[in-house]
Design a protein around this motif. Structure first.
Motif, PDB file in Angstrom:
ATOM      1  N   SER A   8      97.349  -8.877  32.242  1.00 40.10           N
ATOM      2  CA  SER A   8      97.760  -8.385  31.067  1.00 40.10           C
ATOM      3  C   SER A   8      98.249  -9.538  30.068  1.00 40.10           C
ATOM      4  O   SER A   8      98.478  -9.026  28.888  1.00 40.10           O
ATOM      5  CB  SER A   8      98.734  -7.376  31.385  1.00 40.10           C
ATOM      6  N   GLY A   9      98.707 -10.707  30.275  1.00 45.46           N
ATOM      7  CA  GLY A   9      99.324 -11.668  29.483  1.00 45.46           C
ATOM      8  C   GLY A   9      98.626 -12.862  29.569  1.00 45.46           C
ATOM      9  O   GLY A   9      97.417 -13.072  29.720  1.00 45.46           O
ATOM     10  N   GLY A  10      99.531 -13.968  29.964  1.00 45.31           N
ATOM     11  CA  GLY A  10      99.055 -15.443  29.739  1.00 45.31           C
ATOM     12  C   GLY A  10      98.004 -15.887  30.886  1.00 45.31           C
ATOM     13  O   GLY A  10      97.253 -16.569  30.412  1.00 45.31           O
ATOM     14  N   GLY A  11      98.080 -14.897  31.991  1.00 39.56           N
ATOM     15  CA  GLY A  11      97.249 -15.346  33.054  1.00 39.56           C
ATOM     16  C   GLY A  11      97.346 -16.658  33.714  1.00 39.56           C
ATOM     17  O   GLY A  11      96.316 -17.192  34.234  1.00 39.56           O
ATOM     18  N   SER A  12      98.293 -17.193  33.844  1.00 40.44           N
ATOM     19  CA  SER A  12      98.369 -18.576  34.626  1.00 40.44           C
ATOM     20  C   SER A  12      98.045 -18.248  36.017  1.00 40.44           C
ATOM     21  O   SER A  12      97.520 -19.333  36.560  1.00 40.44           O
ATOM     22  CB  SER A  12      99.896 -19.089  34.666  1.00 40.44           C
ATOM     23  N   ASN A  13      98.402 -17.283  36.687  1.00 38.68           N
ATOM     24  CA  ASN A  13      98.053 -16.908  37.812  1.00 38.68           C
ATOM     25  C   ASN A  13      96.284 -16.788  38.110  1.00 38.68           C
ATOM     26  O   ASN A  13      95.627 -17.319  39.101  1.00 38.68           O
ATOM     27  CB  ASN A  13      98.496 -15.663  38.693  1.00 38.68           C
ATOM     28  N   MET A  14      95.824 -16.160  36.922  1.00 37.03           N
ATOM     29  CA  MET A  14      94.496 -16.230  37.062  1.00 37.03           C
ATOM     30  C   MET A  14      93.905 -17.435  36.989  1.00 37.03           C
ATOM     31  O   MET A  14      92.737 -17.732  37.777  1.00 37.03           O
ATOM     32  CB  MET A  14      93.853 -15.280  35.764  1.00 37.03           C
ATOM     33  N   VAL A  15      94.354 -18.526  36.007  1.00 38.42           N
ATOM     34  CA  VAL A  15      93.674 -19.753  35.803  1.00 38.42           C
ATOM     35  C   VAL A  15      93.781 -20.466  37.149  1.00 38.42           C
ATOM     36  O   VAL A  15      92.807 -21.171  37.908  1.00 38.42           O
ATOM     37  CB  VAL A  15      94.427 -20.651  34.904  1.00 38.42           C
ATOM     38  N   LEU A  85      95.024  -8.737  41.114  1.00 35.95           N
ATOM     39  CA  LEU A  85      95.815  -8.300  40.065  1.00 35.95           C
ATOM     40  C   LEU A  85      96.547  -9.472  40.024  1.00 35.95           C
ATOM     41  O   LEU A  85      97.143  -9.898  41.103  1.00 35.95           O
ATOM     42  CB  LEU A  85      96.560  -7.095  40.276  1.00 35.95           C
ATOM     43  N   ALA A  86      96.820  -9.815  38.666  1.00 29.74           N
ATOM     44  CA  ALA A  86      97.573 -11.086  38.568  1.00 29.74           C
ATOM     45  C   ALA A  86      98.176 -10.872  36.989  1.00 29.74           C
ATOM     46  O   ALA A  86      97.560 -11.333  35.911  1.00 29.74           O
ATOM     47  CB  ALA A  86      96.541 -12.365  38.425  1.00 29.74           C
ATOM     48  N   GLY A  87      99.352 -10.584  37.255  1.00 26.48           N
ATOM     49  CA  GLY A  87     100.013 -10.454  35.973  1.00 26.48           C
ATOM     50  C   GLY A  87      99.710  -9.020  35.329  1.00 26.48           C
ATOM     51  O   GLY A  87      99.654  -9.170  34.034  1.00 26.48           O
ATOM     52  N   PHE A  88      98.996  -8.336  35.993  1.00 24.76           N
ATOM     53  CA  PHE A  88      98.264  -6.998  35.456  1.00 24.76           C
ATOM     54  C   PHE A  88      99.649  -5.865  35.435  1.00 24.76           C
ATOM     55  O   PHE A  88     100.033  -5.624  36.336  1.00 24.76           O
ATOM     56  CB  PHE A  88      97.286  -6.659  36.168  1.00 24.76           C
ATOM     57  N   ASN A 106      97.340  -8.161  44.983  1.00 24.43           N
ATOM     58  CA  ASN A 106      98.224  -8.689  43.756  1.00 24.43           C
ATOM     59  C   ASN A 106      99.366  -9.479  44.386  1.00 24.43           C
ATOM     60  O   ASN A 106      99.669  -9.637  45.363  1.00 24.43           O
ATOM     61  CB  ASN A 106      98.974  -7.264  43.731  1.00 24.43           C
ATOM     62  N   ILE A 107      99.817 -10.053  43.246  1.00 20.17           N
ATOM     63  CA  ILE A 107     100.909 -10.983  43.460  1.00 20.17           C
ATOM     64  C   ILE A 107     102.369 -10.514  42.877  1.00 20.17           C
ATOM     65  O   ILE A 107     102.093  -9.883  41.687  1.00 20.17           O
ATOM     66  CB  ILE A 107     100.845 -12.550  42.859  1.00 20.17           C
ATOM     67  N   HIS A 108     103.448 -10.416  43.408  1.00 18.83           N
ATOM     68  CA  HIS A 108     104.380  -9.851  42.976  1.00 18.83           C
ATOM     69  C   HIS A 108     105.773 -10.943  43.154  1.00 18.83           C
ATOM     70  O   HIS A 108     105.787 -11.544  44.344  1.00 18.83           O
ATOM     71  CB  HIS A 108     105.069  -8.658  43.713  1.00 18.83           C
ATOM     72  N   PRO A 109     106.448 -11.060  42.175  1.00 23.56           N
ATOM     73  CA  PRO A 109     107.501 -12.062  41.998  1.00 23.56           C
ATOM     74  C   PRO A 109     108.776 -11.634  42.882  1.00 23.56           C
ATOM     75  O   PRO A 109     109.841 -11.838  42.339  1.00 23.56           O
ATOM     76  CB  PRO A 109     107.552 -12.411  40.604  1.00 23.56           C
ATOM     77  N   SER A 110     108.742 -11.227  44.221  1.00 29.13           N
ATOM     78  CA  SER A 110     110.025 -11.049  44.944  1.00 29.13           C
ATOM     79  C   SER A 110     109.547 -11.203  46.416  1.00 29.13           C
ATOM     80  O   SER A 110     108.505 -11.413  46.744  1.00 29.13           O
ATOM     81  CB  SER A 110     110.390  -9.693  44.965  1.00 29.13           C
ATOM     82  N   VAL A 169     109.609 -20.029  40.436  1.00 27.57           N
ATOM     83  CA  VAL A 169     108.920 -19.144  41.588  1.00 27.57           C
ATOM     84  C   VAL A 169     107.378 -18.824  41.177  1.00 27.57           C
ATOM     85  O   VAL A 169     106.536 -18.943  41.824  1.00 27.57           O
ATOM     86  CB  VAL A 169     109.275 -17.417  41.389  1.00 27.57           C
ATOM     87  N   LEU A 170     107.157 -19.137  39.959  1.00 27.78           N
ATOM     88  CA  LEU A 170     105.836 -19.115  39.126  1.00 27.78           C
ATOM     89  C   LEU A 170     104.972 -20.349  39.932  1.00 27.78           C
ATOM     90  O   LEU A 170     103.805 -20.089  40.079  1.00 27.78           O
ATOM     91  CB  LEU A 170     105.749 -19.107  37.821  1.00 27.78           C
ATOM     92  N   VAL A 171     105.726 -21.517  39.841  1.00 29.45           N
ATOM     93  CA  VAL A 171     104.876 -22.767  40.613  1.00 29.45           C
ATOM     94  C   VAL A 171     104.721 -22.216  41.918  1.00 29.45           C
ATOM     95  O   VAL A 171     103.650 -22.695  42.423  1.00 29.45           O
ATOM     96  CB  VAL A 171     105.867 -23.873  40.598  1.00 29.45           C
ATOM     97  N   GLU A 172     105.286 -21.634  42.711  1.00 29.01           N
ATOM     98  CA  GLU A 172     105.215 -21.196  44.060  1.00 29.01           C
ATOM     99  C   GLU A 172     103.898 -20.149  44.065  1.00 29.01           C
ATOM    100  O   GLU A 172     103.168 -20.159  44.971  1.00 29.01           O
ATOM    101  CB  GLU A 172     106.073 -20.875  44.849  1.00 29.01           C
ATOM    102  N   GLU A 173     104.158 -19.154  43.003  1.00 29.76           N
ATOM    103  CA  GLU A 173     102.862 -18.107  42.864  1.00 29.76           C
ATOM    104  C   GLU A 173     101.457 -18.734  42.880  1.00 29.76           C
ATOM    105  O   GLU A 173     100.559 -18.546  43.685  1.00 29.76           O
ATOM    106  CB  GLU A 173     103.001 -17.372  41.735  1.00 29.76           C
ATOM    107  N   HIS A 174     101.469 -19.969  41.861  1.00 29.12           N
ATOM    108  CA  HIS A 174     100.078 -20.719  41.764  1.00 29.12           C
ATOM    109  C   HIS A 174      99.760 -21.378  43.053  1.00 29.12           C
ATOM    110  O   HIS A 174      98.625 -21.798  42.980  1.00 29.12           O
ATOM    111  CB  HIS A 174     100.623 -21.507  40.454  1.00 29.12           C
TER     112      HIS A 174
HETATM  113  C1  GRF Z   1     104.126 -13.555  37.117  1.00 27.78           C
HETATM  114  O1  GRF Z   1     105.714 -13.537  37.137  1.00 27.78           O
HETATM  115  C2  GRF Z   1     103.764 -12.736  38.041  1.00 27.78           C
HETATM  116  O2  GRF Z   1     104.366 -12.953  39.405  1.00 27.78           O
HETATM  117  C3  GRF Z   1     103.545 -11.288  37.505  1.00 27.78           C
HETATM  118  O3  GRF Z   1     103.456 -11.426  35.961  1.00 27.78           O
HETATM  119  C4  GRF Z   1     104.026 -12.676  35.728  1.00 27.78           C
HETATM  120  C5  GRF Z   1     103.014 -13.627  34.739  1.00 27.78           C
HETATM  121  O4  GRF Z   1     101.830 -13.947  35.565  1.00 27.78           O
HETATM  122  N1  GRF Z   1     102.795 -10.445  38.278  1.00 27.78           N
HETATM  123  P1  GRF Z   1     100.627 -14.627  34.847  1.00 27.78           P
HETATM  124  O5  GRF Z   1     101.147 -15.937  34.114  1.00 27.78           O
HETATM  125  O6  GRF Z   1      99.945 -13.853  33.726  1.00 27.78           O
HETATM  126  O7  GRF Z   1      99.775 -14.956  35.796  1.00 27.78           O
END
Ligand code: GRF
Length: 191
Positions: A8-15, A85-88, A106-110, A169-174
């Motif tokens: 839905s946004g920047g997509g850093s997890n997608m990258v 799902l990655a920031g969806f 899905n990834i969830h930040p908790s 946390v985002l660094v660890e998500e990646h």
């Molecule tokens: C991240 O905090 C992730 O945990 C959540 O959305 C945020 C942005 O993710 N689901 P991304 O940079 O768009 O992947």
């Protein structure tokens, strides 16, 4: 295996997921789909030569079923085996989730099951927790409630703000998401 990634946004997890699916990895990205036409992640996907699609949820208003009909059609065109799902940031109906259950992550930040929903870092700080973190889970009809496939803990510092904690946390998500996806794909092939 074919993996579609929803953003839905920047997509850093997608990258990081896209960049992890190389070499002997059993999967390749087949689609990056966003519910927002202005999502920054779309250009990052295009720059990597990944097929992209946009299904804007706004014209549908409260018609979740109508949005999901378009979503399903866009997904079926790409023939994914697995959805990530990655920031969806749209809640999906039980009907849609049931259709993909068992192959949607899905990834969830908790540290689930703590802090389902939004504002997870602020809630952990407000509770005075010593640790926060992120979780990758299988998506089930109840929000942020499915079986956890992997988690990473991140220590909370006394001077942490929601923003400083989110950045760590985002660094660890990646790190976590690509590792869990690879393991999931390996097991997925064995079935
Ligand atoms: C991240 O905090 C992730 O945990 C959540 O959305 C945020 C942005 O993710 N689901 P991304 O940079 O768009 O992947």
């Amino acid at each position: 295996l074919r993996v579609a990634i929803l953003i839905s946004g920047g997509g850093s997890n997608m990258v990081t997921l896209v960049d992890s699916m190389t070499g002997d990895h059993p999967a390749r990205p087949c689609l990056v789909l966003s519910n927002r036409p202005d999502a920054g992640g779309l250009d990052k996907a295009r720059a990597r030569g990944i097929e992209v699609a946009v299904v804007d949820h706004r014209p549908f208003g409260k018609d979740r079923a109508g949005f999901e009909t378009e979503l399903q059609a866009a997904l079926e065109a790409a023939r994914p085996d697995i959805l990530c799902l990655a920031g969806f940031m749209r809640v999906l109906t039980a009907e849609f989730v049931t259709r993909w259950q068992g192959r949607m992550l899905n990834i969830h930040p908790s540290l689930l099951p703590k802090y389902k929903g939004l504002d997870t870092h602020a809630r952990a700080l407000a509770a005075g927790d010593a640790e926060a973190g992120c979780s990758v889970h299988l998506v089930t009809p109840e929000l942020d409630d499915g079986p956890v496939l992997g988690q990473t803990e991140v220590s909370i510092a006394p001077d942490d703000t929601p923003e400083s904690l989110a950045a760590r946390v985002l660094v660890e998500e990646h790190r976590l998401y690509p590792a869990v996806l690879r393991q999931f794909c390996t097991q997925f092939r064995r079935v």
